[in-house]
Scaffold this active site. Structure first.
Site, PDB file in Angstrom:
ATOM      1  N   LYS A  13      57.441  25.538  63.228  1.00 39.48           N
ATOM      2  CA  LYS A  13      56.272  26.183  62.627  1.00 39.48           C
ATOM      3  C   LYS A  13      56.103  25.775  61.158  1.00 39.48           C
ATOM      4  O   LYS A  13      54.996  25.500  60.712  1.00 39.48           O
ATOM      5  CB  LYS A  13      56.404  27.720  62.669  1.00 39.48           C
ATOM      6  CG  LYS A  13      56.470  28.307  64.052  1.00 39.48           C
ATOM      7  CD  LYS A  13      56.417  29.832  64.025  1.00 39.48           C
ATOM      8  CE  LYS A  13      57.570  30.484  63.282  1.00 39.48           C
ATOM      9  NZ  LYS A  13      58.886  30.359  63.925  1.00 39.48           N
ATOM     10  N   ARG A  88      55.939  39.218  63.281  1.00 40.37           N
ATOM     11  CA  ARG A  88      57.067  38.955  64.171  1.00 40.37           C
ATOM     12  C   ARG A  88      57.345  40.143  65.077  1.00 40.37           C
ATOM     13  O   ARG A  88      58.250  40.055  65.913  1.00 40.37           O
ATOM     14  CB  ARG A  88      58.298  38.694  63.330  1.00 40.37           C
ATOM     15  CG  ARG A  88      58.711  37.220  63.273  1.00 40.37           C
ATOM     16  CD  ARG A  88      59.875  37.148  62.331  1.00 40.37           C
ATOM     17  NE  ARG A  88      60.758  36.050  62.491  1.00 40.37           N
ATOM     18  CZ  ARG A  88      60.810  35.017  61.660  1.00 40.37           C
ATOM     19  NH1 ARG A  88      59.958  34.894  60.687  1.00 40.37           N
ATOM     20  NH2 ARG A  88      61.729  34.095  61.815  1.00 40.37           N
ATOM     21  N   ARG A 123      70.462  21.596  61.252  1.00 39.25           N
ATOM     22  CA  ARG A 123      69.651  21.687  60.040  1.00 39.25           C
ATOM     23  C   ARG A 123      70.527  21.846  58.800  1.00 39.25           C
ATOM     24  O   ARG A 123      71.504  22.585  58.811  1.00 39.25           O
ATOM     25  CB  ARG A 123      68.746  22.915  60.167  1.00 39.25           C
ATOM     26  CG  ARG A 123      67.326  22.614  59.834  1.00 39.25           C
ATOM     27  CD  ARG A 123      66.359  23.480  60.524  1.00 39.25           C
ATOM     28  NE  ARG A 123      66.431  24.880  60.147  1.00 39.25           N
ATOM     29  CZ  ARG A 123      65.418  25.729  60.380  1.00 39.25           C
ATOM     30  NH1 ARG A 123      64.309  25.286  60.930  1.00 39.25           N
ATOM     31  NH2 ARG A 123      65.529  26.977  60.074  1.00 39.25           N
ATOM     32  N   ARG A 156      72.381  26.785  56.215  1.00 40.64           N
ATOM     33  CA  ARG A 156      71.996  28.180  55.953  1.00 40.64           C
ATOM     34  C   ARG A 156      72.785  29.065  56.905  1.00 40.64           C
ATOM     35  O   ARG A 156      72.957  28.720  58.073  1.00 40.64           O
ATOM     36  CB  ARG A 156      70.497  28.337  56.279  1.00 40.64           C
ATOM     37  CG  ARG A 156      69.615  28.306  55.067  1.00 40.64           C
ATOM     38  CD  ARG A 156      68.154  28.168  55.440  1.00 40.64           C
ATOM     39  NE  ARG A 156      67.657  29.119  56.432  1.00 40.64           N
ATOM     40  CZ  ARG A 156      66.412  29.103  56.899  1.00 40.64           C
ATOM     41  NH1 ARG A 156      65.543  28.207  56.472  1.00 40.64           N
ATOM     42  NH2 ARG A 156      66.022  29.967  57.793  1.00 40.64           N
ATOM     43  N   ARG A 167      69.084  35.139  66.767  1.00 41.51           N
ATOM     44  CA  ARG A 167      67.669  35.057  66.360  1.00 41.51           C
ATOM     45  C   ARG A 167      66.769  34.810  67.571  1.00 41.51           C
ATOM     46  O   ARG A 167      65.652  35.315  67.640  1.00 41.51           O
ATOM     47  CB  ARG A 167      67.479  33.933  65.330  1.00 41.51           C
ATOM     48  CG  ARG A 167      68.132  34.264  64.004  1.00 41.51           C
ATOM     49  CD  ARG A 167      68.087  33.091  63.067  1.00 41.51           C
ATOM     50  NE  ARG A 167      66.783  32.911  62.480  1.00 41.51           N
ATOM     51  CZ  ARG A 167      66.431  31.852  61.758  1.00 41.51           C
ATOM     52  NH1 ARG A 167      67.288  30.877  61.545  1.00 41.51           N
ATOM     53  NH2 ARG A 167      65.234  31.763  61.251  1.00 41.51           N
TER      54      ARG A 167
HETATM   55  P1  AMP Z   1      62.243  32.171  58.880  1.00 42.86           P
HETATM   56  O1  AMP Z   1      62.532  31.209  57.797  1.00 42.86           O
HETATM   57  O2  AMP Z   1      60.783  32.423  59.118  1.00 42.86           O
HETATM   58  O3  AMP Z   1      62.952  31.868  60.178  1.00 42.86           O
HETATM   59  O4  AMP Z   1      62.828  33.592  58.389  1.00 42.86           O
HETATM   60  C1  AMP Z   1      64.184  33.753  58.051  1.00 42.86           C
HETATM   61  C2  AMP Z   1      64.591  35.213  58.198  1.00 42.86           C
HETATM   62  O5  AMP Z   1      63.785  36.025  57.336  1.00 42.86           O
HETATM   63  C3  AMP Z   1      64.396  35.823  59.578  1.00 42.86           C
HETATM   64  O6  AMP Z   1      65.477  35.544  60.451  1.00 42.86           O
HETATM   65  C4  AMP Z   1      64.291  37.298  59.253  1.00 42.86           C
HETATM   66  O7  AMP Z   1      65.564  37.852  58.952  1.00 42.86           O
HETATM   67  C5  AMP Z   1      63.491  37.266  57.963  1.00 42.86           C
HETATM   68  N1  AMP Z   1      62.033  37.330  58.228  1.00 42.86           N
HETATM   69  C6  AMP Z   1      61.088  36.371  57.958  1.00 42.86           C
HETATM   70  N2  AMP Z   1      59.865  36.769  58.337  1.00 42.86           N
HETATM   71  C7  AMP Z   1      60.017  38.010  58.870  1.00 42.86           C
HETATM   72  C8  AMP Z   1      59.131  38.949  59.466  1.00 42.86           C
HETATM   73  N3  AMP Z   1      57.817  38.695  59.608  1.00 42.86           N
HETATM   74  N4  AMP Z   1      59.658  40.132  59.909  1.00 42.86           N
HETATM   75  C9  AMP Z   1      60.963  40.411  59.766  1.00 42.86           C
HETATM   76  N5  AMP Z   1      61.861  39.577  59.239  1.00 42.86           N
HETATM   77  C10 AMP Z   1      61.405  38.373  58.791  1.00 42.86           C
END
Ligand code: AMP
Length: 210
Positions: A13, A88, A123, A156, A167
């Protein structure tokens, strides 16, 4: 155009959001990036979010809903935006609906779980400048060293294989139901994530036109 990119973590994404951002000249907004920045700067919000993020769990709805409301009120979102990683959960989508934002299109990037695990476990990210690499698909010139700034490349915490599995579970339980939520609004286009990023990009751009 007001767009949402849906898909499992690691479906690509973020990469597609950057492409669309350039293509349409609208900002790409990633709640994950905003949370990581907050964490880096040591804000209270960042510290609250850290434990959830490290464990591969979702940060509570009220925190991310607050982040998005503030961000969408900024001037550059006036002509549209791309949401990457938000909403989400159903309550997040409902909060967005309730705030009067009308989404024009939701692009759902589909990638099987096994592929996601391989992709995300490989990654690496530069701890200094945040540039991203991959052990198979986007190798740095020198192992473990950032091409751009010479910083050290790290994995990370939330890209560790066990966290990735957690996740994915969260994704299937909390986020996948959003596809049905937006199908009711008639705005969903599905894109099958391809091996080559450029192929996914071609399909994503076509899904914007159709
Ligand atoms: P991402 O980089 O989008 O995969 O986000 C990394 C982490 O941030 C996720 O695994 C969640 O812990 C948190 N996070 C990001 N966006 C959201 C969201 N919309 N709702 C809840 N947690 C989020």
């Amino acid at each position: 155009m007001k767009l949402i990119l849906l898909g499992a973590p690691g479906a690509g994404k973020g990469t597609q959001a950057e492409v669309i951002c350039k293509h349409l000249g609208i900002p790409a907004i990633s709640t994950g990036n905003i949370l990581r920045e907050a964490l880096k700067s040591g804000t209270e919000m960042g510290l609250k979010a850290k434990a959830f993020m490290d464990a591969g769990q979702l940060v509570p709805d009220e925190i991310v809903i607050g982040i998005i409301k503030d961000r969408l009120a900024e001037e550059d979102c006036k002509n549209g935006f791309i949401l990457d990683g938000f909403p989400r959960t159903i309550p997040q989508a409902e909060a967005l609906d309730a705030s009067g934002v009308v989404i024009d299109r939701v692009i759902d990037i589909e990638v099987p779980d096994e592929k996601i695990v391989t992709r995300m476990s490989g990654r690496r990210v530069c701890e200094k400048c945040g540039a991203t690499y991959h052990l198979l698909y986007k190798k740095p010139k020198a192992e473990g060293v950032c091409d751009i700034c010479g910083g050290t490349l790290i994995q990370r915490k939330d890209d560790h294989p066990d966290t990735v599995k957690a996740r994915l579970e969260v994704y299937h339980k909390e986020t996948e139901p959003l596809i049905a939520h937006y199908k009711k609004q008639g705005v969903v286009k599905r894109v099958d994530g391809q091996e080559e990023v450029a192929d996914t990009t071609r399909l994503t751009l076509a899904a914007l036109e159709a």
